[in-house]
Design a protein around this motif. Structure first.
Motif, PDB file in Angstrom:
ATOM      1  N   UNK A 186       0.829  -1.212   0.000  1.00  0.00           N
ATOM      2  CA  UNK A 186       0.000   0.000   0.000  1.00  0.00           C
ATOM      3  C   UNK A 186       0.860   1.258   0.000  1.00  0.00           C
ATOM      4  N   UNK A 187       1.911   1.256   0.819  1.00  0.00           N
ATOM      5  CA  UNK A 187       2.804   2.405   0.860  1.00  0.00           C
ATOM      6  C   UNK A 187       3.517   2.600  -0.473  1.00  0.00           C
ATOM      7  N   UNK A 188       3.920   1.500  -1.093  1.00  0.00           N
ATOM      8  CA  UNK A 188       4.589   1.587  -2.386  1.00  0.00           C
ATOM      9  C   UNK A 188       3.642   2.127  -3.457  1.00  0.00           C
ATOM     10  N   UNK A 189       2.389   1.672  -3.419  1.00  0.00           N
ATOM     11  CA  UNK A 189       1.398   2.169  -4.380  1.00  0.00           C
ATOM     12  C   UNK A 189       1.148   3.661  -4.171  1.00  0.00           C
ATOM     13  N   UNK A 190       1.119   4.083  -2.915  1.00  0.00           N
ATOM     14  CA  UNK A 190       0.940   5.504  -2.634  1.00  0.00           C
ATOM     15  C   UNK A 190       2.085   6.349  -3.168  1.00  0.00           C
ATOM     16  N   UNK A 191       3.314   5.869  -3.001  1.00  0.00           N
ATOM     17  CA  UNK A 191       4.473   6.608  -3.509  1.00  0.00           C
ATOM     18  C   UNK A 191       4.394   6.776  -5.021  1.00  0.00           C
ATOM     19  N   UNK A 192       3.945   5.730  -5.709  1.00  0.00           N
ATOM     20  CA  UNK A 192       3.831   5.802  -7.165  1.00  0.00           C
ATOM     21  C   UNK A 192       2.799   6.832  -7.609  1.00  0.00           C
ATOM     22  N   UNK A 193       1.831   7.115  -6.724  1.00  0.00           N
ATOM     23  CA  UNK A 193       0.812   8.126  -7.017  1.00  0.00           C
ATOM     24  C   UNK A 193       1.181   9.500  -6.463  1.00  0.00           C
ATOM     25  N   UNK A 194       2.394   9.611  -5.961  1.00  0.00           N
ATOM     26  CA  UNK A 194       2.868  10.905  -5.471  1.00  0.00           C
ATOM     27  C   UNK A 194       2.560  11.187  -4.018  1.00  0.00           C
ATOM     28  N   UNK A 195       2.076  10.182  -3.273  1.00  0.00           N
ATOM     29  CA  UNK A 195       1.794  10.362  -1.846  1.00  0.00           C
ATOM     30  C   UNK A 195       3.061  10.015  -1.077  1.00  0.00           C
ATOM     31  N   UNK A 196       3.769  11.039  -0.621  1.00  0.00           N
ATOM     32  CA  UNK A 196       5.057  10.858   0.038  1.00  0.00           C
ATOM     33  C   UNK A 196       4.943  11.148   1.533  1.00  0.00           C
ATOM     34  N   UNK A 197       5.855  10.630   2.344  1.00  0.00           N
ATOM     35  CA  UNK A 197       5.812  10.909   3.791  1.00  0.00           C
ATOM     36  C   UNK A 197       5.937  12.391   4.062  1.00  0.00           C
ATOM     37  N   UNK A 198       5.264  12.892   5.083  1.00  0.00           N
ATOM     38  CA  UNK A 198       5.368  14.316   5.410  1.00  0.00           C
ATOM     39  C   UNK A 198       6.733  14.649   5.987  1.00  0.00           C
ATOM     40  N   UNK A 199       7.143  15.883   5.835  1.00  0.00           N
ATOM     41  CA  UNK A 199       8.387  16.354   6.431  1.00  0.00           C
ATOM     42  C   UNK A 199       8.107  16.734   7.878  1.00  0.00           C
ATOM     43  N   UNK A 200       8.862  16.160   8.776  1.00  0.00           N
ATOM     44  CA  UNK A 200       8.611  16.371  10.194  1.00  0.00           C
ATOM     45  C   UNK A 200       9.212  17.689  10.685  1.00  0.00           C
ATOM     46  N   UNK A 201       8.498  18.372  11.579  1.00  0.00           N
ATOM     47  CA  UNK A 201       9.038  19.545  12.257  1.00  0.00           C
ATOM     48  C   UNK A 201      10.024  19.095  13.326  1.00  0.00           C
ATOM     49  N   UNK A 202      11.150  19.763  13.402  1.00  0.00           N
ATOM     50  CA  UNK A 202      12.154  19.402  14.410  1.00  0.00           C
ATOM     51  C   UNK A 202      12.734  20.609  15.140  1.00  0.00           C
ATOM     52  N   UNK A 203      12.207  21.797  14.876  1.00  0.00           N
ATOM     53  CA  UNK A 203      12.857  22.989  15.402  1.00  0.00           C
ATOM     54  C   UNK A 203      12.579  23.235  16.882  1.00  0.00           C
ATOM     55  N   UNK A 204      11.493  22.666  17.409  1.00  0.00           N
ATOM     56  CA  UNK A 204      11.135  22.928  18.801  1.00  0.00           C
ATOM     57  C   UNK A 204      11.656  21.817  19.710  1.00  0.00           C
ATOM     58  N   UNK A 205      12.267  22.216  20.820  1.00  0.00           N
ATOM     59  CA  UNK A 205      12.755  21.259  21.813  1.00  0.00           C
ATOM     60  C   UNK A 205      12.589  21.916  23.188  1.00  0.00           C
ATOM     61  N   UNK A 206      11.643  21.436  23.927  1.00  0.00           N
ATOM     62  CA  UNK A 206      11.280  22.055  25.207  1.00  0.00           C
ATOM     63  C   UNK A 206      11.946  21.319  26.366  1.00  0.00           C
ATOM     64  N   UNK A 207      12.662  22.063  27.176  1.00  0.00           N
ATOM     65  CA  UNK A 207      13.203  21.530  28.423  1.00  0.00           C
ATOM     66  C   UNK A 207      12.289  21.963  29.558  1.00  0.00           C
ATOM     67  N   UNK A 208      11.822  21.023  30.355  1.00  0.00           N
ATOM     68  CA  UNK A 208      10.890  21.365  31.435  1.00  0.00           C
ATOM     69  C   UNK A 208      11.583  22.040  32.610  1.00  0.00           C
ATOM     70  N   UNK A 209      12.865  21.745  32.799  1.00  0.00           N
ATOM     71  CA  UNK A 209      13.632  22.390  33.849  1.00  0.00           C
ATOM     72  C   UNK A 209      14.493  23.470  33.200  1.00  0.00           C
ATOM     73  N   UNK A 210      14.224  24.731  33.558  1.00  0.00           N
ATOM     74  CA  UNK A 210      14.922  25.870  32.938  1.00  0.00           C
ATOM     75  C   UNK A 210      16.056  26.355  33.840  1.00  0.00           C
TER      76      UNK A 210
END
Length: 210
Positions: A186-210
């Motif tokens: 199913x994933x391979x068929x989706x790729x052939x139709x142009x359905x690609x994995x989303x680009x993940x956001x990585x810019x935020x990184x929260x530290x709970x102890x400041x």
């Protein structure tokens, strides 16, 4: 041809986990998926030291070269899906296997992203669901679709011969293999139709102890 890596996290090369993995592999082969079973074996395994070597200079490799981690990482990048198998020790996957996975996912986590995975465990009696949950956390932290079956992915027995008596467990392994093959196609068929994995956001990184 698409390929699934099946990782045997047992220190026993041809034991219960290997028997369960071969059942999954047989179903995958029936559906036209190439497979390879990787054996961790009884060699000593380093724990992750948090040294950061793997992230310096884009290495994507662990500093320790004398166990299976980098050898397996070399194979992970070209694989399409994964089955991770472990026996149950004290209601948990083996410590050696978790050390291997800690280092693999830390050093080469991008090689796992958006690739289907499943965990299987074997046990004499109990601790199976806790062990599956521990392994599944690697997948849900790495954007990996989790493949399911018709029951929790476990087989019961203290020897490979006893595993043969768990006919429902082996059925679960076969159904898991067929579901993995279906998801990959199913994933391979989706790729052939142009359905690609989303680009993940990585810019935020929260530290709970400041």
């Amino acid at each position: 041809m698409m390929k699934v890596l099946l990782m045997n996290g047992s220190t026993t090369k041809d034991g219960c986990v290997f028997r369960a993995l071969t059942e999954v592999a047989s179903a995958l082969a029936q559906d036209g998926i190439e497979t390879e079973i990787l054996q961790m074996g009884a060699i000593p395994v380093w724990d992750c030291m948090g040294c950061g070597f793997c992230h310096n200079g884009g290495r994507d490799r662990c500093i320790y070269e004398d166990d299976v981690v980098n050898e397996w990482l070399d194979k992970v990048e070209g694989a399409d899906g994964f089955i991770f198998g472990s026996p149950v020790y004290f209601s948990h996957p083996t410590g050696q296997f978790q050390a291997v996975l800690d280092r693999m996912f830390y050093a080469g986590g991008e090689y796992f992203q958006h690739k289907p995975a499943a965990a299987i465990v074997t046990a004499r009696r109990a601790g199976t669901t806790v062990s599956i949950d521990a392994l599944n956390k690697y997948f849900t932290n790495a954007c990996m679709p989790v493949v399911t079956s018709t029951y929790w992915n476990m087989v019961h027995g203290n020897t490979p011969e006893q595993i043969e008596q768990d006919t429902e467990g082996l059925q679960t392994m076969r159904n898991l293999g067929h579901n993995m093959a279906w998801m990959l196609k199913c994933l391979e068929a989706g790729k052939k139709e142009g359905v690609l994995p989303p680009k993940m956001e990585t810019q935020h990184r929260t530290n709970f102890i400041q």
